[in-house]
Scaffold this motif. Sequence first.
Motif, PDB file in Angstrom:
ATOM      1  N   ARG A 164       0.872  -1.179   0.000  1.00  0.00           N
ATOM      2  CA  ARG A 164       0.000   0.000   0.000  1.00  0.00           C
ATOM      3  C   ARG A 164       0.907   1.227   0.000  1.00  0.00           C
ATOM      4  NH1 ARG A 164      -2.773  -1.575   5.417  1.00  0.00           N
ATOM      5  NH2 ARG A 164      -0.566  -2.065   5.702  1.00  0.00           N
ATOM      6  N   VAL A 165       0.845   1.985  -1.084  1.00  0.00           N
ATOM      7  CA  VAL A 165       1.811   3.069  -1.287  1.00  0.00           C
ATOM      8  C   VAL A 165       1.095   4.382  -1.575  1.00  0.00           C
ATOM      9  CG1 VAL A 165       2.063   2.410  -3.732  1.00  0.00           C
ATOM     10  CG2 VAL A 165       3.810   3.853  -2.642  1.00  0.00           C
ATOM     11  N   ARG A 166       1.563   5.440  -0.931  1.00  0.00           N
ATOM     12  CA  ARG A 166       1.061   6.768  -1.267  1.00  0.00           C
ATOM     13  C   ARG A 166       1.812   7.216  -2.526  1.00  0.00           C
ATOM     14  NH1 ARG A 166       2.484  12.153  -2.767  1.00  0.00           N
ATOM     15  NH2 ARG A 166       0.741  13.473  -2.164  1.00  0.00           N
ATOM     16  N   ALA A 167       1.113   7.201  -3.657  1.00  0.00           N
ATOM     17  CA  ALA A 167       1.707   7.610  -4.924  1.00  0.00           C
ATOM     18  C   ALA A 167       0.594   8.108  -5.827  1.00  0.00           C
ATOM     19  CB  ALA A 167       2.449   6.443  -5.580  1.00  0.00           C
ATOM     20  N   THR A 168       0.800   9.245  -6.451  1.00  0.00           N
ATOM     21  CA  THR A 168      -0.236   9.849  -7.292  1.00  0.00           C
ATOM     22  C   THR A 168       0.148   9.774  -8.759  1.00  0.00           C
ATOM     23  OG1 THR A 168       0.755  12.058  -7.113  1.00  0.00           O
ATOM     24  CG2 THR A 168      -0.873  11.455  -5.444  1.00  0.00           C
ATOM     25  N   GLY A 169      -0.811  10.091  -9.620  1.00  0.00           N
ATOM     26  CA  GLY A 169      -0.559  10.231 -11.043  1.00  0.00           C
ATOM     27  C   GLY A 169       0.040   9.002 -11.681  1.00  0.00           C
ATOM     28  N   GLY A 170       0.988   9.238 -12.595  1.00  0.00           N
ATOM     29  CA  GLY A 170       1.620   8.158 -13.330  1.00  0.00           C
ATOM     30  C   GLY A 170       2.404   7.211 -12.442  1.00  0.00           C
ATOM     31  N   LEU A 171       2.935   7.730 -11.336  1.00  0.00           N
ATOM     32  CA  LEU A 171       3.670   6.857 -10.417  1.00  0.00           C
ATOM     33  C   LEU A 171       2.731   5.836  -9.798  1.00  0.00           C
ATOM     34  CD1 LEU A 171       6.120   9.252  -8.531  1.00  0.00           C
ATOM     35  CD2 LEU A 171       6.388   8.065 -10.700  1.00  0.00           C
ATOM     36  N   GLY A 172       1.543   6.285  -9.429  1.00  0.00           N
ATOM     37  CA  GLY A 172       0.561   5.363  -8.884  1.00  0.00           C
ATOM     38  C   GLY A 172       0.200   4.283  -9.891  1.00  0.00           C
ATOM     39  N   ALA A 190      -0.051  12.224   4.624  1.00  0.00           N
ATOM     40  CA  ALA A 190       0.793  11.046   4.447  1.00  0.00           C
ATOM     41  C   ALA A 190       1.327  10.489   5.764  1.00  0.00           C
ATOM     42  CB  ALA A 190       1.951  11.369   3.502  1.00  0.00           C
ATOM     43  N   TYR A 191       1.759  11.370   6.655  1.00  0.00           N
ATOM     44  CA  TYR A 191       2.328  10.907   7.922  1.00  0.00           C
ATOM     45  C   TYR A 191       1.300  10.084   8.697  1.00  0.00           C
ATOM     46  CZ  TYR A 191       4.288  10.997  12.661  1.00  0.00           C
ATOM     47  OH  TYR A 191       4.754  10.644  13.898  1.00  0.00           O
ATOM     48  N   ASN A 192       0.093  10.625   8.848  1.00  0.00           N
ATOM     49  CA  ASN A 192      -0.941   9.914   9.602  1.00  0.00           C
ATOM     50  C   ASN A 192      -1.292   8.577   8.958  1.00  0.00           C
ATOM     51  OD1 ASN A 192      -1.113  11.923  11.530  1.00  0.00           O
ATOM     52  ND2 ASN A 192      -2.818  12.981  10.522  1.00  0.00           N
ATOM     53  N   ALA A 193      -1.326   8.574   7.611  1.00  0.00           N
ATOM     54  CA  ALA A 193      -1.639   7.331   6.910  1.00  0.00           C
ATOM     55  C   ALA A 193      -0.564   6.284   7.155  1.00  0.00           C
ATOM     56  CB  ALA A 193      -1.792   7.604   5.413  1.00  0.00           C
ATOM     57  N   MET A 194       0.680   6.722   7.172  1.00  0.00           N
ATOM     58  CA  MET A 194       1.787   5.791   7.402  1.00  0.00           C
ATOM     59  C   MET A 194       1.848   5.343   8.862  1.00  0.00           C
ATOM     60  SD  MET A 194       5.668   6.396   6.116  1.00  0.00           S
ATOM     61  CE  MET A 194       7.039   5.381   6.674  1.00  0.00           C
ATOM     62  N   HIS A 209       9.682  14.229   2.499  1.00  0.00           N
ATOM     63  CA  HIS A 209       9.883  13.238   3.552  1.00  0.00           C
ATOM     64  C   HIS A 209      10.306  13.919   4.854  1.00  0.00           C
ATOM     65  CE1 HIS A 209       9.139   9.611   1.342  1.00  0.00           C
ATOM     66  NE2 HIS A 209      10.118   9.809   0.474  1.00  0.00           N
ATOM     67  N   LEU A 210      11.083  14.984   4.713  1.00  0.00           N
ATOM     68  CA  LEU A 210      11.492  15.750   5.901  1.00  0.00           C
ATOM     69  C   LEU A 210      10.345  16.586   6.444  1.00  0.00           C
ATOM     70  CD1 LEU A 210      15.052  17.024   4.882  1.00  0.00           C
ATOM     71  CD2 LEU A 210      14.517  15.487   6.786  1.00  0.00           C
ATOM     72  N   SER A 211       9.726  17.352   5.552  1.00  0.00           N
ATOM     73  CA  SER A 211       8.731  18.337   5.986  1.00  0.00           C
ATOM     74  C   SER A 211       7.479  17.707   6.567  1.00  0.00           C
ATOM     75  CB  SER A 211       8.336  19.239   4.804  1.00  0.00           C
ATOM     76  OG  SER A 211       9.448  19.947   4.331  1.00  0.00           O
ATOM     77  N   PHE A 212       7.059  16.575   6.013  1.00  0.00           N
ATOM     78  CA  PHE A 212       5.810  15.960   6.462  1.00  0.00           C
ATOM     79  C   PHE A 212       6.033  14.805   7.433  1.00  0.00           C
ATOM     80  CE2 PHE A 212       4.683  18.083   2.475  1.00  0.00           C
ATOM     81  CZ  PHE A 212       3.690  18.926   2.954  1.00  0.00           C
ATOM     82  N   GLY A 213       7.290  14.609   7.867  1.00  0.00           N
ATOM     83  CA  GLY A 213       7.574  13.708   8.971  1.00  0.00           C
ATOM     84  C   GLY A 213       7.638  12.233   8.650  1.00  0.00           C
TER      85      GLY A 213
END
Length: 335
Positions: A164-172, A190-194, A209-213
């Motif tokens: 289960r991965v947080r990925a949008t658009g073409g990456l998803g 994203a942080y809460n989901a993880m 990754h830094l800013s959103f923890g």
Amino acid sequence: MKYLTQASVAAFTVAFASEAMAVEWNVSVWGTRRAFTEHVEKLAELVEERSDGDFTMNISYGGLSNNRENLDGISIGAFEMAQFCAGYHQDKNRAITVLELPFLGVENLEQEVAVSHAVYDHPAVADEMAQWNAKMLMTSPMPQYNLVGTGAPRDTIESFDGMRVRATGGLGEMFAAVGAVPTSVTSSEAYNAMEAGVVDSVAFAQHAHLSFGTLDIADWWTENLNPGTVNCPIVVNIDAYESLSDENREILEAAVDDSIEYYLENYAELLRDWDATLEEKGVEKVRVSPEEIAELRSQAQPIHDAWIAEASANGLPGQELYDLVESTLAEAKSE
């Protein structure tokens, strides 16, 4: 003194007129000030400085709108400038989603700026944005995304199955093609989901990754997956842009390149410290083998072809936009 002299009245009138002509724009971004927003901060600083305070910007981090509704806010004139990401509402900005296709081959931020601005300048993009009363101003260039995750490292295609991965658009789409389960929760979620185990991994650029923890609760990071990135433009309300004086419009346009250059310099500093940051937080660096990456790349072309076909079916010059990305990228790599 009951009466003003004629000179005093004239001075008051001039002062009032100058104040009345001053331009103040509200700018909607989200999260907190970070590498992703440094060009917006620099732009505000430069236009104020170069206009001698006649043109100012108030930057709001979430106070004006949430990140999925910034384009809507621009369309109704709720604010004059905003940042958004194409993957948050692909149906509203279909043309620029070509920039979110996986494995396009972009190698650095300078190339990302080149391909983004080439696409932004295409008439089809301008026409689509005009439906939202929006004009493209500049990109928010981001490095290739990589995963952070919890538990055992996911470094093979087999291990991606069911992830289960947080990925949008073409990456998803690419992760889905190898059996992963993508979700498009916003960066702020994203942080809460993880943390809650809703996702096993999150695809972000380093600053996010830094800013959103997410790095704070991660066990591993894929240092070389580099499947692609998302595209997040800065747009301005067309009415606000056109109401600027010629001088302020020139100041705004001239400040774009300087703001992008500042952004690139600032991001380079963040990348230089990245390995030390991983070590400090106890996050393992994971390398994906060339064979696994080659197999992932093989999944990309069908996604590219499907994007071209769908864009063309929806009245967009899909092949032309795709070719523009490829030719601009080839030119940027040859410089």
